[in-house]
Each structure stands twice: as structure tokens, then as C-alpha cells.
Design a protein around this motif. Structure first.
Motif, short mmCIF file in Angstrom:
data_model
loop_
_atom_site.label_atom_id
_atom_site.label_comp_id
_atom_site.label_asym_id
_atom_site.label_seq_id
_atom_site.Cartn_x
_atom_site.Cartn_y
_atom_site.Cartn_z
N UNK A 110 43.04 47.10 29.15
CA UNK A 110 43.63 46.51 30.35
C UNK A 110 42.81 46.75 31.62
N UNK A 111 42.11 47.87 31.70
CA UNK A 111 41.28 48.12 32.89
C UNK A 111 40.17 47.08 33.01
N UNK A 112 39.59 46.72 31.87
CA UNK A 112 38.55 45.68 31.86
C UNK A 112 39.16 44.34 32.25
N UNK A 113 40.34 44.04 31.76
CA UNK A 113 41.03 42.79 32.09
C UNK A 113 41.27 42.70 33.60
N UNK A 114 41.74 43.78 34.20
CA UNK A 114 42.01 43.77 35.64
C UNK A 114 40.72 43.61 36.43
N UNK A 115 39.65 44.27 36.01
CA UNK A 115 38.36 44.13 36.69
C UNK A 115 37.87 42.68 36.65
N UNK A 116 37.97 42.05 35.49
CA UNK A 116 37.56 40.65 35.36
C UNK A 116 38.48 39.73 36.16
N UNK A 117 39.76 40.08 36.22
CA UNK A 117 40.70 39.28 37.01
C UNK A 117 40.35 39.32 38.49
N UNK A 118 39.96 40.48 38.97
CA UNK A 118 39.56 40.60 40.37
C UNK A 118 38.29 39.79 40.62
N UNK A 119 37.38 39.76 39.66
CA UNK A 119 36.17 38.94 39.80
C UNK A 119 36.54 37.45 39.88
N UNK A 120 37.48 37.02 39.05
CA UNK A 120 37.94 35.62 39.11
C UNK A 120 38.62 35.33 40.45
N UNK A 121 39.37 36.27 40.93
CA UNK A 121 40.04 36.14 42.23
C UNK A 121 39.02 35.88 43.33
N UNK A 122 37.93 36.66 43.30
CA UNK A 122 36.86 36.46 44.29
C UNK A 122 36.13 35.14 44.06
N UNK A 123 35.98 34.76 42.80
CA UNK A 123 35.27 33.51 42.48
C UNK A 123 35.97 32.31 43.08
N UNK A 124 37.29 32.26 42.96
CA UNK A 124 38.03 31.09 43.41
C UNK A 124 38.57 31.22 44.83
N UNK A 125 38.71 32.42 45.30
CA UNK A 125 39.32 32.62 46.63
C UNK A 125 38.37 33.29 47.63
N UNK A 126 37.12 33.47 47.26
CA UNK A 126 36.21 34.17 48.15
C UNK A 126 36.54 35.64 48.15
N UNK A 127 36.62 36.22 49.33
CA UNK A 127 37.03 37.61 49.47
C UNK A 127 38.30 37.61 50.29
#
Length: 259
Positions: free
Chosen positions: A237-254
Motif C-alpha cells: 500500500x505504501x507504493x500504491x500511495x506514492x504512485x497515487x501522489x505522482x498521478x495527482x501531480x501529473x493531472x493536477x500539477x502541484x
């Protein structure tokens, strides 16, 4: 506020529910002096003003009904679940109570002190419903949109199997993954929610679907999909959350206050 994966979400709440004003202190001192067991006035006050830590134990005990008149005892009772948070639950619709209890149970695993836990839960629920109450019903469509961008084949499979409409949206979006993610991963997600974005919930759900794409493609019945997603393996799950945050930045910037 810059994103810091190591930042503990509790620090934000300690700041938000901290006491800074003078008038609030005077008002509370007068209230406690006049009648320390006036539950209605205390509840109204605690809804209007943040409380200084020196008074939180007192108000917490009064709301639970465990503080006798003129008592100086500092003995705290254990967790009562529904009884302990009755004043919060009364402000929620009946169907929201189970969601609230899931969040409170997860918070109790994170925060050891029952008084801090009470006020953190109260603030979390209040902020979540106030800021994001109108947005939550739209998150499933948002998830569908981003899944179409990342993995249209998986989206088609979920639609054709009838699973898309039955995904555990309540677990993901109304309970903020309480009961789905272990506490270590949950804190990182809640940190983003508290910072002002409920959209991080969409990207955590999206990354769960992407991470278990092969497994999901092999399940043809919607109830099988739901059963698996409600009991995902806990070791990754830690890896999943890290990748989710990367996707968040990808689509929403920072984003600072996304959605």
C-alpha cells in the motif's frame, strides 16, 4: 505548502484546533465558571471556536457525561465508540454514522491519547463534510475519467462486467480509505485531504485499480471485483500511495487546494 511525504497529518490539525484568540478564552472561562455541566452551551461553544488544550480534557469529559460537578479527577475512560462520539454522530445523517465510525476507529489506531483523538476526529469530520460534501458524489465520475486516460481496457472490462457501478465508492470516498489501507499509508492520504484536496482519494482509487489490473481483468463477476477491492493486500500500500501522489501531480500539477 510543499508536499512532504514524511509530514504527519496530525501536525496540521494541532495547528488548526489550537488556541490563539483572547475572546474565545474569556468566553469559555465564563461559561465553565457559570455552569461546567451545561452540555448545550459547551457543545455550541465547541462548534464555534477552537479550544485551547488546557480545556479540551474538561469539555471532552463533560460531553461524555463522566465529569461530576466540581471534580478535579484527571482519570480518562477508555474508548466507547458510539457513546464516546455521540455528540458528533448526532450531527450526521443516519447513513453517515458507519462511515464516521470507520474513520474514528482508524484514528484511534493512529492517535494514542483519547482526548487528542476525539478532537482530531471532530475536526476531520467537520472539515471533510464542510469542504467536500458537495464534491464527494462526483468523485466516481472523476475516477472513470482518469481511468479512461490511463487504462481504457480495464475501464471497458469493469463496465461490461457490471462492476464499475458497484465499486466500493463509500469505502474509498466517504470513509477516506479507513478500513482499506493500513494506518501508515492512511496517514499520507489523510495529510493531503486535510491540506485541502479530496481529489487525492480519486488517484488512490485509480492506482489501486491500476496496480491490480491483471487480477481484476481475470474476475468476471462484479461481486468478485468488489470483494477483492475491499480486501486488497496490505503489504504494497505504501507504493500504491506514492504512485497515487505522482498521478495527482501529473493531472493536477502541484495542487494546494485541488477540488
Amino acid at each position: 505548502m510543499a508536499d512532504d511525504p514524511q509530514r504527519n497529518f496530525r501536525s496540521t490539525y494541532y495547528e488548526k484546533v489550537g488556541f490563539r484568540g483572547v475572546e474565545e478564552k474569556k468566553s469559555l472561562e465564563i461559561l465553565l465558571k457559570d455552569n461546567p455541566l451545561d452540555l448545550e452551551k459547551l457543545s455550541t461553544f465547541s462548534q464555534r471556536f477552537p479550544l485551547p488544550s488546557m480545556y479540551r480534557v474538561h469539555v471532552w469529559k463533560v460531553l461524555l457525561g463522566i465529569l461530576p460537578p466540581h471534580s478535579d479527577s484527571h482519570t480518562l475512560v477508555g474508548s466507547y465508540r458510539k457513546d464516546q462520539y455521540q455528540d458528533i454522530m448526532e450531527a450526521l445523517e443516519d447513513e453517515e454514522n458507519e462511515d464516521f465510525l470507520s474513520i474514528s476507529q482508524a484514528m484511534e489506531e493512529i492517535v494514542e491519547d483519547p482526548v487528542d483523538c476525539y478532537w482530531l476526529i471532530k475536526s476531520f469530520i467537520s472539515q471533510f463534510h464542510t469542504k467536500f460534501g458537495d464534491s464527494i458524489p462526483h468523485l466516481p465520475k472523476s475516477l472513470e475519467h482518469y481511468l479512461s486516460q490511463e487504462e481504457p481496457g480495464l475501464l471497458s472490462h469493469l463496465k461490461n462486467s457490471g462492476a464499475l457501478a458497484q465499486l466500493p465508492y463509500s469505502l474509498w470516498f466517504r470513509r477516506c480509505f479507513a478500513g482499506c489501507l493500513p494506518e501508515s499509508s492512511l496517514q499520507r492520504v489523510w495529510d493531503k485531504v486535510i491540506s485541502g484536496s479530496c481529489k487525492i482519494l480519486v488517484f488512490v482509487a485509480l492506482e489501486i485499480l491500476l496496480s491490480y489490473k491483471i487480477m481484476l481483468l481475470g474476475i468476471s463477476r462484479p461481486e468478485g471485483v468488489v470483494k477483492f477491492l475491499c480486501n486488497i493486500p496490505q503489504e504494497n500500500t505504501d507504493v500504491i500511495v506514492t504512485k497515487a501522489i505522482d498521478l495527482w501531480h501529473k493531472y493536477c500539477g502541484t495542487p494546494i487546494h485541488a477540488m
